[in-house]
Design a protein around this motif. Structure first.
Motif, short mmCIF file in Angstrom:
data_model
loop_
_atom_site.label_atom_id
_atom_site.label_comp_id
_atom_site.label_asym_id
_atom_site.label_seq_id
_atom_site.Cartn_x
_atom_site.Cartn_y
_atom_site.Cartn_z
N ASN A 1 0.83 -1.19 0.00
CA ASN A 1 0.00 0.00 0.00
C ASN A 1 0.87 1.24 0.00
O ASN A 1 1.85 1.31 0.71
CB ASN A 1 -0.90 0.03 1.22
N GLU A 2 0.47 2.21 -0.77
CA GLU A 2 1.18 3.47 -0.79
C GLU A 2 0.43 4.49 0.03
O GLU A 2 -0.79 4.48 0.10
CB GLU A 2 1.30 3.99 -2.23
N SER A 3 1.16 5.37 0.65
CA SER A 3 0.55 6.46 1.40
C SER A 3 1.23 7.75 1.02
O SER A 3 2.45 7.84 1.06
CB SER A 3 0.69 6.23 2.91
N ILE A 4 0.47 8.70 0.60
CA ILE A 4 1.01 10.00 0.23
C ILE A 4 0.29 11.04 1.07
O ILE A 4 -0.92 11.09 1.11
CB ILE A 4 0.79 10.29 -1.27
N ALA A 5 1.06 11.85 1.77
CA ALA A 5 0.45 12.85 2.66
C ALA A 5 0.83 14.25 2.21
O ALA A 5 1.96 14.50 1.83
CB ALA A 5 0.91 12.62 4.09
N ASP A 6 -0.13 15.14 2.25
CA ASP A 6 0.12 16.55 2.01
C ASP A 6 0.34 17.18 3.39
O ASP A 6 -0.61 17.41 4.12
CB ASP A 6 -1.07 17.19 1.29
N ALA A 7 1.58 17.42 3.75
CA ALA A 7 1.92 17.86 5.10
C ALA A 7 1.26 19.18 5.48
O ALA A 7 0.90 19.41 6.63
CB ALA A 7 3.44 17.98 5.24
N ALA A 8 1.05 20.06 4.52
CA ALA A 8 0.48 21.38 4.83
C ALA A 8 -0.97 21.27 5.29
O ALA A 8 -1.40 22.00 6.16
CB ALA A 8 0.58 22.28 3.61
N GLU A 9 -1.72 20.35 4.70
CA GLU A 9 -3.15 20.27 5.01
C GLU A 9 -3.53 19.00 5.75
O GLU A 9 -4.66 18.85 6.16
CB GLU A 9 -3.96 20.37 3.71
N GLY A 10 -2.61 18.07 5.92
CA GLY A 10 -2.91 16.83 6.63
C GLY A 10 -3.80 15.88 5.88
O GLY A 10 -4.52 15.10 6.47
N ILE A 11 -3.76 15.91 4.55
CA ILE A 11 -4.59 15.04 3.73
C ILE A 11 -3.77 13.81 3.36
O ILE A 11 -2.63 13.93 2.93
CB ILE A 11 -5.07 15.77 2.46
N LYS A 12 -4.37 12.62 3.53
CA LYS A 12 -3.69 11.37 3.19
C LYS A 12 -4.49 10.62 2.14
O LYS A 12 -5.72 10.55 2.23
CB LYS A 12 -3.54 10.49 4.42
N VAL A 13 -3.78 10.07 1.17
CA VAL A 13 -4.39 9.21 0.15
C VAL A 13 -3.71 7.86 0.27
O VAL A 13 -2.50 7.76 0.10
CB VAL A 13 -4.20 9.79 -1.26
N ILE A 14 -4.47 6.81 0.59
CA ILE A 14 -3.93 5.49 0.83
C ILE A 14 -4.54 4.50 -0.17
O ILE A 14 -5.76 4.36 -0.23
CB ILE A 14 -4.22 5.03 2.28
N ALA A 15 -3.68 3.84 -0.93
CA ALA A 15 -4.14 2.86 -1.92
C ALA A 15 -4.31 1.51 -1.26
O ALA A 15 -3.49 1.09 -0.44
CB ALA A 15 -3.14 2.76 -3.06
N GLY A 16 -5.39 0.82 -1.62
CA GLY A 16 -5.65 -0.52 -1.12
C GLY A 16 -5.88 -1.47 -2.28
O GLY A 16 -5.50 -1.17 -3.41
N ASN A 17 -6.51 -2.58 -2.03
CA ASN A 17 -6.85 -3.54 -3.08
C ASN A 17 -8.19 -3.15 -3.69
O ASN A 17 -9.24 -3.46 -3.14
CB ASN A 17 -6.91 -4.96 -2.51
N GLY A 18 -8.15 -2.46 -4.82
CA GLY A 18 -9.36 -2.03 -5.51
C GLY A 18 -10.03 -0.82 -4.90
O GLY A 18 -11.13 -0.47 -5.29
N THR A 19 -9.37 -0.17 -3.94
CA THR A 19 -9.94 1.03 -3.32
C THR A 19 -8.85 2.06 -3.04
O THR A 19 -7.67 1.72 -3.00
CB THR A 19 -10.63 0.72 -1.97
N ILE A 20 -9.27 3.28 -2.85
CA ILE A 20 -8.40 4.30 -2.29
C ILE A 20 -9.14 4.93 -1.11
O ILE A 20 -10.35 5.10 -1.16
CB ILE A 20 -7.98 5.40 -3.30
N GLU A 21 -8.41 5.20 -0.06
CA GLU A 21 -8.98 5.84 1.12
C GLU A 21 -8.40 7.24 1.21
O GLU A 21 -7.18 7.42 1.12
CB GLU A 21 -8.65 5.05 2.38
N ILE A 22 -9.26 8.22 1.39
CA ILE A 22 -8.83 9.60 1.49
C ILE A 22 -9.22 10.11 2.87
O ILE A 22 -10.38 10.04 3.26
CB ILE A 22 -9.45 10.47 0.38
N GLN A 23 -8.22 10.59 3.62
CA GLN A 23 -8.44 11.06 4.98
C GLN A 23 -8.13 12.55 5.07
O GLN A 23 -7.17 13.03 4.47
CB GLN A 23 -7.54 10.31 5.95
N GLY A 24 -8.94 13.27 5.84
CA GLY A 24 -8.69 14.68 6.11
C GLY A 24 -9.11 15.62 5.00
O GLY A 24 -8.59 16.73 4.90
N ALA A 25 -10.05 15.23 4.16
CA ALA A 25 -10.45 16.06 3.03
C ALA A 25 -11.88 16.58 3.15
O ALA A 25 -12.51 16.89 2.15
CB ALA A 25 -10.30 15.27 1.73
N ALA A 26 -12.39 16.71 4.36
CA ALA A 26 -13.77 17.18 4.56
C ALA A 26 -13.93 18.58 3.98
O ALA A 26 -13.10 19.46 4.20
CB ALA A 26 -14.13 17.17 6.03
#
Length: 73
Positions: A1-26
């Motif tokens: 799984n890859e995780s890429i974080a935008d440090a300035a805004e605290g947004i994380k995009v995490i790749a899974g098996n057939g999905t992506i999870e996005i955290q902190g993007a409200a």
């Protein structure tokens, strides 16, 4: 799984098996496209955690003005 974080805004995009999870993007506009430019998802998130089903391969995730490339298995 890859995780890429935008440090300035605290947004994380995490790749899974057939999905992506996005955290902190409200409240932000999120767009997901494949490498050919075909839109997979285009929405404004209302929560801090969201999961989107995507096909395997490379997808581009744009949150606000930032775009990241993610490899989905």
């Amino acid at each position: 799984n890859e995780s890429i974080a935008d440090a300035a805004e605290g947004i994380k995009v995490i790749a899974g098996n057939g999905t992506i999870e996005i955290q902190g993007a409200a409240g932000k506009m999120v767009s997901v496209t494949n490498v050919l430019g075909k839109s997979i998802a285009n929405t404004v998130f209302t929560s801090d955690n969201a999961t989107i089903a995507v096909p395997a391969g490379i997808v581009l995730v744009t949150v606000g003005d930032e775009t990241v490339k993610v490899v989905v298995k």
